[in-house]
Design an enzyme around this catalytic site. Structure first.
Site, PDB file in Angstrom:
ATOM      1  CE  LYS A   1      40.487  44.102  34.664  1.00  0.00           C
ATOM      2  NZ  LYS A   1      41.511  43.086  34.426  1.00  0.00           N
TER       3      LYS A   1
ATOM      4  CD  GLN B   1      42.133  39.674  35.611  1.00  0.00           C
ATOM      5  OE1 GLN B   1      41.317  40.420  35.096  1.00  0.00           O
ATOM      6  NE2 GLN B   1      43.273  40.116  36.118  1.00  0.00           N
TER       7      GLN B   1
ATOM      8  CG  ASP C   1      44.392  43.261  29.203  1.00  0.00           C
ATOM      9  OD1 ASP C   1      44.300  44.355  29.782  1.00  0.00           O
ATOM     10  OD2 ASP C   1      44.267  42.158  29.778  1.00  0.00           O
TER      11      ASP C   1
END
Ligand code: NAD
Length: 294
Positions: free
Chosen positions: A53, A97, A120
């Site tokens: 990412k 994460q 997200d």
């Protein structure tokens, strides 16, 4: 002829489009998309995901910030970073994460992220917006599936879409997206899960089958009908002595066994997987440009 849905190629195209749009956003509005990534602990897969990412966001010219905390980090420390980034005008997207170490409450962390920076798409406000058809951030894997459906011009309207899996990050959002009354949706959706005694009862009737299960090669030719479109989200590692690593990745679907029966199918790897990062970058760009429509 079966169409092989090439998620790798589509994701490269999206990234190229984003790089061009980012240049324009910088030169015309003086805005650089900013993405903050937080990694807690040293889960090897999480490290790889965060590394990818960060790399892609840099390739696209974003401002990217990575904070790595040890797995002894407290929930308060994690929440402090989120609070700081929620208030930082240079940060447009915040990604923590998952999974987090057990002593940290994931839901609390997700809910601490401003819905306006929740690239997200895991915050309940964004999920609620998705369900009632309001604009917001759509979580990256389901958003990637919809993008593949659009770019391959797959007709969903009135089709029986069977989703296997009811996770918050894939199964539930993709099912909710595909019955909405809009283009590239408007399907008749069934959600299957471990409560189903015989999934064939549902999969055999599917015009579009989406698998987000996590069981290698569970779906075989006897479970599907001729002409089905298969979107295989599963990423499963199985032993393979012919590989240097001793393993290889497969999906939830027996690709070789079913592909000639399908009108279109995503391979694993190279199908849905590469779309997830591309959509994270798209969400971050949309947040920076103010196009999400909150
Ligand atoms: P999860 O483990 O949270 O959920 C799996 C779901 O499958 C559950 O809802 C369960 O009810 C259902 N299920 C399991 N076995 C079943 C069976 N025999 N019959 C019917 N239903 C069954 O899964 P998740 O987080 O959605 O991930 C699913 C898979 O997708 C995993 O392989 C994961 O690695 C992969 N994944 C890929 C991406 C990507 O970027 N391509 C993103 C997220 C997840």
């Amino acid at each position: 002829m079966t169409k092989i849905i090439d998620g790798k190629a589509v994701s490269e195209q999206i990234k190229q489009e984003l790089a061009v749009k980012t240049e324009l956003l910088k030169s015309e509005k003086g805005i650089t998309p900013g993405l903050a990534l937080l990694l807690v602990g040293d889960n090897p897969a999480s490290k790889v995901y965060v590394g990818s990412k960060e790399r892609v966001s840099k390739e696209l010219g974003y401002h990217s910030l990575v904070v790595k905390l040890p797995d002894t980090a407290s929930e308060e420390e994690v929440l402090e970073y989120i609070k700081k980034w929620n208030n930082d005008p240079e940060i447009h997207g915040i990604l923590v994460q998952l999974p987090l170490p057990k002593h940290i409450d994931e839901n609390k962390v997700i809910m601490a992220i401003s819905p306006r920076k929740d690239v997200d798409g895991f915050h309940p406000e964004n999920f609620g917006r998705l369900v009632i058809g309001l604009p917001g951030f759509v979580s990256c894997t389901p958003a990637g599936i919809v993008e593949l459906i659009k770019r391959y011009d797959i007709d969903v309207k009135g089709k029986h879409v069977v989703v296997i899996g009811r996770s918050n990050i894939v199964g539930k959002p993709i099912a909710n997206l595909l019955y909405q009354k809009r283009d590239f949706a408007n399907g008749i959706v069934t959600i299957c899960h471990t409560g189903a005694k015989d999934i064939s009862k549902y999969t055999l009737d599917a015009d579009i089958l989406i698998t987000a299960i996590g069981v290698p090669n569970l779906i075989r030719k006897e479970n599907i009908k001729e002409g089905v479109v298969i979107i295989d989200v599963g990423i499963n590692s199985i032993p393979d002595s012919t590989k240097k690593s001793g393993q290889r990745l497969v999906g939830d679907v027996d690709f070789e066994g079913v592909k000639d029966m399908c009108s279109a199918i995503t391979p694993v790897p190279g199908g849905v997987g590469p779309m997830t990062i591309a959509m994270l970058m798209q969400n971050t760009y949309l947040s920076a440009s103010g196009e999400v429509g909150f």
